[in-house]
Design a protein around this motif. Structure first.
Motif, PDB file in Angstrom:
ATOM      1  N   ILE A   1       0.833  -1.205   0.000  1.00 54.34           N
ATOM      2  CA  ILE A   1       0.000   0.000   0.000  1.00 54.34           C
ATOM      3  C   ILE A   1       0.867   1.255   0.000  1.00 54.34           C
ATOM      4  CG2 ILE A   1      -1.744   1.303   1.279  1.00 54.34           C
ATOM      5  CD1 ILE A   1      -2.886  -1.340   2.227  1.00 54.34           C
TER       6      ILE A   1
ATOM      7  N   GLU B   1       2.293   1.754  -3.345  1.00 55.46           N
ATOM      8  CA  GLU B   1       1.204   2.134  -4.240  1.00 55.46           C
ATOM      9  C   GLU B   1       0.892   3.620  -4.077  1.00 55.46           C
ATOM     10  OE1 GLU B   1      -2.873  -0.116  -4.448  1.00 55.46           O
ATOM     11  OE2 GLU B   1      -2.968   1.451  -2.923  1.00 55.46           O
ATOM     12  N   GLN B   2       0.792   4.067  -2.825  1.00 57.82           N
ATOM     13  CA  GLN B   2       0.495   5.477  -2.569  1.00 57.82           C
ATOM     14  C   GLN B   2       1.643   6.367  -3.044  1.00 57.82           C
ATOM     15  OE1 GLN B   2      -2.615   6.500  -1.503  1.00 57.82           O
ATOM     16  NE2 GLN B   2      -3.026   4.327  -1.790  1.00 57.82           N
TER      17      GLN B   2
ATOM     18  N   HIS C   1       1.493   7.263  -6.549  1.00 55.53           N
ATOM     19  CA  HIS C   1       0.477   8.230  -6.955  1.00 55.53           C
ATOM     20  C   HIS C   1       1.081   9.600  -7.225  1.00 55.53           C
ATOM     21  CE1 HIS C   1      -3.022   5.901  -6.804  1.00 55.53           C
ATOM     22  NE2 HIS C   1      -3.053   5.713  -5.510  1.00 55.53           N
TER      23      HIS C   1
ATOM     24  N   ALA D   1      -2.915   3.002   6.344  1.00 49.68           N
ATOM     25  CA  ALA D   1      -2.669   2.674   4.936  1.00 49.68           C
ATOM     26  C   ALA D   1      -3.990   2.550   4.190  1.00 49.68           C
ATOM     27  CB  ALA D   1      -1.876   1.376   4.845  1.00 49.68           C
TER      28      ALA D   1
ATOM     29  N   GLN E   1      -5.596   4.813   1.084  1.00 52.14           N
ATOM     30  CA  GLN E   1      -6.172   4.259  -0.155  1.00 52.14           C
ATOM     31  C   GLN E   1      -7.549   4.860  -0.428  1.00 52.14           C
ATOM     32  OE1 GLN E   1      -5.961  -0.079   0.389  1.00 52.14           O
ATOM     33  NE2 GLN E   1      -4.542  -0.129  -1.332  1.00 52.14           N
TER      34      GLN E   1
ATOM     35  N   SER F   1      -7.276   8.330  -1.539  1.00 52.80           N
ATOM     36  CA  SER F   1      -6.880   8.403  -2.951  1.00 52.80           C
ATOM     37  C   SER F   1      -8.070   8.221  -3.873  1.00 52.80           C
ATOM     38  CB  SER F   1      -5.862   7.313  -3.277  1.00 52.80           C
ATOM     39  OG  SER F   1      -4.648   7.585  -2.669  1.00 52.80           O
TER      40      SER F   1
ATOM     41  N   GLU G   1      -5.370  -0.693  -4.680  1.00 51.02           N
ATOM     42  CA  GLU G   1      -6.358   0.370  -4.722  1.00 51.02           C
ATOM     43  C   GLU G   1      -7.336   0.199  -5.885  1.00 51.02           C
ATOM     44  OE1 GLU G   1      -4.617   4.285  -4.182  1.00 51.02           O
ATOM     45  OE2 GLU G   1      -6.040   4.961  -5.700  1.00 51.02           O
TER      46      GLU G   1
END
Lengths: 215, 552
Positions: free
Chosen positions: A22, A25-26, A29, B38, B42, B45, B133
């Motif tokens: 995670i 992944e963030q 972004h 976390a 997500q 986002s 995500e």
């Protein structure tokens, strides 16, 4: 005690890996993420699917898989699968040329009864494999005959049994050996299912995973 | 473009039009802080701005009671005390979850299967951890899409307007784009009909769903439950057995089978089914039920161990019940372990004090324990204390405990009075309470009076109600009223008496013309009935009838 301890450690590792995924992944972004960041995310995803695959197989060997069967809308399921698939996102064969993944054409199954997560794990590894050996395109769809549901993944690559296939398919790659065994385990967990790998006329490989009682 | 592709693309186009993540609220429940944050990032986002966090089920409960979240994401593995599944079961069984809330379970295991496929209360979706995500987004979009379609129904269910919900369902059935949506609607329709206690209609709806899809557990379970509610025990048992044949871990089917067995006076069978369900999915409630069943069957060792399990699983959690200590202590007294009982009540349950009915039962059971130990003086004092705390409260379990201690101490008059009253106020639980009373009287050597006590309580009310009915049918309203009043003097909330009273007053108004006093009393009966039997079809009809008369 031994078992309890390993279960605890594995749980811990999975959680840590989940967190890492995670976070990466963030991180990805943000604008202008260095290529190392993107690569780290990819590696993390690969590691995760390898670990999940391994653990699922391990469970299969130890006590057998116990699928949580639920009603699944096949179109939605395949769309999600392709959407979230790491190999699809990479979209490159092992030679490095771009490969696109498509749902259909064909397929007559609207609804199935199977364990979404298990089948997803298996098909993701089948997709991964297909993308690696594809020339341009990989297709995935589902067919139903009576109570039998078959997922099919077809690539337009060189086909099985050609050239150094044994080396190719057995090499240290992340998903191959493990991948097929995983697919077989998942198929078996859904009734007396099976998998097959065959050449298609005009080149390419067709992978079939058949789930009994899932249609 | 294949049909499937067209379908997929078409759906996306529709979804993106009306799902605005910015307007949604979410709750994330996870015991690991970094994981909580976390998942929150997500969700952020995805555009969800309002995200609350909770680290335990207890914390989450506070949040859920204060806000109707659009999305709840809960980790399965919360901590040792309660799992996400326990939390969900608690929310759903206590009706704490808004019908419009989407509950997603997050799990690190690929083998949550036994839980997921085994129970009645399943989340809207399961997601394997870690969930990318993108996947989270697509799963949430589907759930939100389904919710948007069902929204008018869900809102009616939230407002407990089940008749409106059914009407909305019927409308949606006409516009459902596919079989899947149709099943979604049929499910809500049947649930609403069950809530209104319109079991025949619910069965019809479940049957309709079954004609679309065979072998679907929730549909079969619904059919079984509707048959059971209609008193068709054999039909219900047949379907429930089919379910466990298909899925040997289907807990709810075992629980229904257990209830059917009790109704068929098959105690051993009922106990066996309860054992299976609590072995598959242990929970405080299941062990509590098991302990009670064992106790009534005289299996004291099992009653004790199950009671201890219930306490162990619930201590410090939202499902902790003081009644568990009382049950355990009563079992201990009956086993001859008076010291254990005293320890349970005076030490373990000390923190619960003497509040309310707990205080009454606690003192009554302690009185039994001290009496058995030979300390008759202390026993007498505790018995007096229990009696004084009881005041005007009525509760079957408590009165049975008090009655038993009185019988032990030789106060036969008080003992029999308590036992008789326990039966009289037992309401829906009558069968179980009667067994409890019977056992308590046998234990204290009063076998010979069992029939009198059990029948005395029940029969007296029934006789009065019957007489009232007879008088009502011959239009002797005043006399009929005296009879129901007498029945209420014994037990103010006896359902038979209330039903008869309501019917009597409606008829009285209809035939005798308007009368303020009668209108007021009729209103009072209807309100009490509505409280005791929410959404009951018969009561609703009474209401309708009443409104017609009054408006004339």
């Amino acid at each position: 005690m031994q078992n309890a301890l390993s279960a605890l450690v594995i749980h811990d590792i999975k959680n840590a890996l989940a967190l890492l995924e995670i976070e990466l992944e963030q991180l990805n972004h943000h604008e202008g993420v260095p290529v190392e960041g993107q690569r780290a995310y990819r590696r993390c995803l690969e590691l995760k699917s390898r670990l999940m695959g391994f653990l699922t197989l391990y469970k299969h060997d130890q006590s057998g898989l116990n699928p949580m069967v639920s009603e699944v809308d096949i179109a939605e399921f395949l769309e999600d699968l392709v959407d979230a698939s790491q190999s699809v996102q990479m979209g490159r064969s092992r030679q490095g040329h771009p490969v696109s993944v498509k749902i259909g054409p064909g397929g007559n199954a609207n609804v199935g009864f199977f364990d979404q997560n298990l089948v997803e794990l298996a098909l993701e590894s089948a997709l991964n494999n297909a993308v690696r050996y594809a020339h341009r395109e990989v297709r995935i769809w589902a067919e139903r005959q009576g109570g039998v549901l078959t997922f099919k993944v077809c690539d337009d690559g060189i086909g099985v049994g050609m050239v150094d296939e044994t080396v190719q398919r057995g090499e240290k790659s992340s998903s191959t050996g493990l991948g097929l065994a995983l697919c077989e385990a998942v198929a078996k967990a859904h009734g007396s299912g099976s998998i097959s790998l065959e050449n298609v006329a005009g080149g390419g490989t067709l992978f079939c995973m058949t789930l009994h009682k899932a249609g | 473009m294949s049909g499937m592709e067209a379908l997929v693309q078409g759906r996306n186009a529709v979804e993106n039009e009306y799902i605005d993540f910015g307007k949604l609220s979410a709750l994330v429940i996870d015991d690991i802080s970094s994981m909580r944050h976390a998942v929150r990032s997500q969700l952020q986002s995805l555009g969800i701005n309002s995200v609350k966090l909770a680290s335990t089920a207890t914390e989450a409960l506070v949040q859920v009671e204060a806000n109707a979240f659009d999305i709840i994401i809960c980790d399965y593995n919360l901590n040792n005390a309660s799992s996400g599944q326990h939390f969900l079961e608690h929310l759903r069984s206590e009706n704490l979850l808004s019908a419009t809330s989407i509950f997603v379970m997050l799990t690190a295991e690929t083998e949550y299967d036994f839980v997921a496929s085994a129970v009645e209360f399943i989340p809207d979706d399961y997601l394997l951890k870690p969930c990318p995500e993108k996947k989270l987004r697509s799963r949430l979009m589907r759930l939100l899409d389904k919710r948007a379609f069902l929204m008018p129904v869900l809102k009616a269910i939230n407002a407990k307007q089940y008749d409106v919900a059914v009407r909305e369902c019927n409308r949606l059935l006409g516009v459902a784009p596919d079989e899947r949506r149709m099943l979604d609607v049929l499910r809500r329709k049947a649930d609403s009909e069950l809530a209104m206690q319109d079991y025949a209609m619910a069965l019809e709806t479940f049957d309709r769903a079954a004609s679309l899809r065979s072998d679907v557990p929730w549909i079969m379970m619904g059919q079984a439950r509707a048959h059971y509610a209609l008193g068709e025990l054999e039909a219900a048992a047949k379907i429930a057995k089919q379910i466990v044949e298909m899925n040997k871990n289907y807990v709810s089917a075992y629980e229904l089978l257990s209830r059917i067995a009790i109704d068929m006076d098959d105690e051993d069978g009922a106990y066996e089914y309860l054992c299976r369900s609590s072995a598959i999915l242990p929970s405080a409630k299941r062990f509590r039920d098991l302990s009670q069943a064992a106790f009534l069957m005289g299996k004291l060792e099992e009653a004790k161990s199950n009671s201890l399990e219930a306490i162990k699983l619930s201590t410090g959690s939202m499902v902790e019940r003081t009644g568990d200590y009382l049950s355990l202590a009563q079992v201990q007294v009956d086993m001859g372990d008076q010291k254990g009982a005293i320890e349970t009540l005076e030490k373990t349950a000390r923190k619960h004090g003497e509040v309310g009915l707990f205080g009454v039962a606690k003192n009554a059971i302690l009185a039994q324990a001290y009496f058995d130990l030979g300390d008759h003086e202390k026993s007498q004092k505790l018995l007096e204390r229990s009696k004084s705390l009881l005041a005007n409260r009525k509760n079957s379990f408590v009165m049975t405990a008090l009655g038993k201690s009185a019988l032990k101490a030789g106060d036969v008059v008080l003992g029999l009075k308590m036992m008789t009253e326990a039966i009289q106020v037992s309401g829906k639980d009558e069968k179980r309470i009667a067994r409890h009373v019977k056992k308590s009287m046998k234990d204290t050597g009063h076998d010979d009076k069992v029939e009198d006590v059990i029948d005395g309580g029940r029969k007296r009310i029934l006789n009065l109600v019957e007489e009232a009915n007879r008088l009502m049918r011959t239009a002797h309203f005043d006399e009929a009223y005296l009879k129901v009043k007498e029945a209420f003097a014994i037990h103010g909330e006896n359902l038979d008496a209330l039903m008869t009273a309501a019917q009597l007053h409606l008829l009285w108004l209809k035939q005798g013309g308007m009368n303020e006093a009668i209108v007021e009393r009729a209103k009072d009966y209807l309100m009490r009935l509505d409280r005791l039997l929410p959404n009951n079809q018969k009561v609703m009809n009474f209401y309708r009838f009443f409104n017609e008369i009054v408006s004339e």
